[in-house]
Design a protein around this motif. Structure first.
Motif, PDB file in Angstrom:
ATOM      1  N   GLN A 140       0.765  -1.130   0.001  1.00  0.00           N
ATOM      2  CA  GLN A 140      -0.044  -0.086  -0.011  1.00  0.00           C
ATOM      3  C   GLN A 140       0.833   1.305  -0.142  1.00  0.00           C
ATOM      4  O   GLN A 140       1.994   1.269   0.347  1.00  0.00           O
ATOM      5  CB  GLN A 140      -0.881  -0.045   1.204  1.00  0.00           C
ATOM      6  CG  GLN A 140      -1.892  -1.075   1.344  1.00  0.00           C
ATOM      7  CD  GLN A 140      -2.623  -1.203   2.585  1.00  0.00           C
ATOM      8  OE1 GLN A 140      -2.331  -0.519   3.785  1.00  0.00           O
ATOM      9  NE2 GLN A 140      -4.057  -1.542   2.571  1.00  0.00           N
ATOM     10  N   ASP A 141       0.274   2.419  -0.654  1.00  0.00           N
ATOM     11  CA  ASP A 141       0.978   3.380  -0.327  1.00  0.00           C
ATOM     12  C   ASP A 141       1.070   3.960   1.164  1.00  0.00           C
ATOM     13  O   ASP A 141       0.304   3.414   2.154  1.00  0.00           O
ATOM     14  CB  ASP A 141       0.112   4.810  -0.845  1.00  0.00           C
ATOM     15  CG  ASP A 141       0.090   4.820  -2.355  1.00  0.00           C
ATOM     16  OD1 ASP A 141       1.085   4.320  -2.964  1.00  0.00           O
ATOM     17  OD2 ASP A 141      -1.024   5.202  -2.866  1.00  0.00           O
ATOM     18  N   SER A 143       0.928   6.909   2.657  1.00  0.00           N
ATOM     19  CA  SER A 143      -0.198   7.720   3.326  1.00  0.00           C
ATOM     20  C   SER A 143      -1.221   7.591   2.377  1.00  0.00           C
ATOM     21  O   SER A 143      -1.416   7.297   1.217  1.00  0.00           O
ATOM     22  CB  SER A 143       0.100   9.218   3.183  1.00  0.00           C
ATOM     23  OG  SER A 143       1.418   9.372   4.035  1.00  0.00           O
ATOM     24  N   ALA A 144      -2.558   7.819   2.896  1.00  0.00           N
ATOM     25  CA  ALA A 144      -4.124   7.713   2.371  1.00  0.00           C
ATOM     26  C   ALA A 144      -4.103   9.036   1.482  1.00  0.00           C
ATOM     27  O   ALA A 144      -3.265  10.114   1.527  1.00  0.00           O
ATOM     28  CB  ALA A 144      -5.231   7.818   3.212  1.00  0.00           C
ATOM     29  N   THR A 283      -6.685   4.408   0.507  1.00  0.00           N
ATOM     30  CA  THR A 283      -5.202   4.087   0.258  1.00  0.00           C
ATOM     31  C   THR A 283      -4.989   3.141  -0.831  1.00  0.00           C
ATOM     32  O   THR A 283      -5.671   2.056  -0.931  1.00  0.00           O
ATOM     33  CB  THR A 283      -4.524   3.262   1.537  1.00  0.00           C
ATOM     34  OG1 THR A 283      -4.703   4.148   2.655  1.00  0.00           O
ATOM     35  CG2 THR A 283      -3.211   3.100   1.513  1.00  0.00           C
ATOM     36  N   GLN A 285      -3.815   0.288  -3.382  1.00  0.00           N
ATOM     37  CA  GLN A 285      -3.002  -1.091  -2.972  1.00  0.00           C
ATOM     38  C   GLN A 285      -2.155  -1.667  -4.294  1.00  0.00           C
ATOM     39  O   GLN A 285      -2.932  -1.400  -5.471  1.00  0.00           O
ATOM     40  CB  GLN A 285      -3.894  -2.085  -2.540  1.00  0.00           C
ATOM     41  CG  GLN A 285      -4.618  -1.650  -1.149  1.00  0.00           C
ATOM     42  CD  GLN A 285      -5.533  -2.684  -0.545  1.00  0.00           C
ATOM     43  OE1 GLN A 285      -5.156  -3.160   0.611  1.00  0.00           O
ATOM     44  NE2 GLN A 285      -6.580  -3.198  -1.035  1.00  0.00           N
TER      45      GLN A 285
END
Length: 289
Positions: A140-141, A143-144, A283, A285
């Motif tokens: 995932q990144d 940060s959202a 977020t 993915q």
């Protein structure tokens, strides 16, 4: 060429750079779980489902001390940080191209240390092999993505929800959200009242969220968290939350943002211009770090 950086973010939020080395495995395409059935008197079988399963990763790295005593201190420290009893942490990778992604996981096999002088051990150096398991198999990144809050009656400045059709009594927002990830992203929606008859639609998939009987007064906020393992709907009044999961219309689903463009529509009646608000965060993915 910049080397990849691998870090362990422990359950307490501490960040440890891992001096990663070969071998490593499991970091790229997640495993595939296939369900099939056989058909009597027919060659082969019938595919029922194919999905990504729980991911397991082997990461090898070095612990380097200034002497034997310092090495022992550092080994004790890394064992504490990898202790799964503290809860899950994150493996974080900064790729050679500068992209930073992380995956939530736990250490499931302790730390495998071969205490033998040679290629994997020395008086002030020790190679470790740690096995990690990620129940959500996606990177995932860090940060959202959280676009600025949108207030009714004010032309929104954020992409991607646009344009707006607005009257004094109802709001209809038609626009797109672009999910640049490899797989679905699960949004967290925040709707601030007043407002009623809330319907949030993903026109790209035909799914929707409907709360026909929810009436929000000024200062009330409806939080819709679609993330797996969370999936809650809460109406907050003066910091007191009320579970509203049962207020969803029977045909509703806590839908995700699919990869690519998602056409979104919000419908809500009884708003107050400049007070009723909408915000979203999600977020992205990925299959790989």
């Amino acid at each position: 060429m910049t080397a990849e950086i691998i870090e362990w973010v422990d359950a307490d939020g501490g960040v440890t750079v891992l001096d990663a080395d070969w071998p490593a495995q499991g970091r790229f395409m997640p495993p595939i779980t296939v369900e099939q059935i056989g058909v009597p008197r027919t060659p082969g079988g019938v595919l029922l489902d194919a999905r990504h399963g729980v991911r397991e990763m082997l990461i090898s790295f070095w612990i380097i001390g200034t002497d034997e005593a310092d090495l022992r201190v550092k080994l004790r420290d890394i064992v504490r940080k990898l202790n799964p009893a503290k809860g899950p942490g994150y493996l974080r990778a900064t790729a050679p191209d500068g992209v930073v992604r992380q995956i939530q996981c736990i250490n499931v096999d302790g730390v495998q240390i071969q205490e033998e002088l040679g290629e994997s051990s020395g008086y002030a150096a020790q190679k470790i092999a740690a096995q990690f398991k990620a129940y959500n198999p996606y990177w995932q990144d860090v940060s959202a993505i959280s676009p600025p809050e949108w207030s009714t009656g004010v032309t929104p400045t954020f992409f991607p929800i646009f344009p707006i059709r607005l009257t004094s009594s109802e709001i209809a927002v038609d626009g797109t959200i672009d999910n640049a990830g490899d797989v679905e992203a699960w949004p967290v929606w925040t709707i601030t009242g007043p407002g009623s008859g809330i319907v949030l639609r993903n026109l790209s998939t035909g799914e929707y969220l409907s709360f026909p009987d929810v009436v929000m007064g000024e200062g009330q906020t409806l939080y819709i968290d679609t993330r797996p393992g969370v999936k809650t709907v809460t109406l907050d009044t003066n910091s007191v939350g009320t579970n509203m999961f049962g207020a969803m219309y029977a045909g509703s689903s806590l839908w995700p943002l699919v990869p690519g463009s998602n056409a979104i529509r919000l419908e809500m009646a009884g708003i107050t211009v400049g007070t009723s608000k909408l915000a979203v965060s999600y977020t992205q993915q990925y299959l790989t770090p």
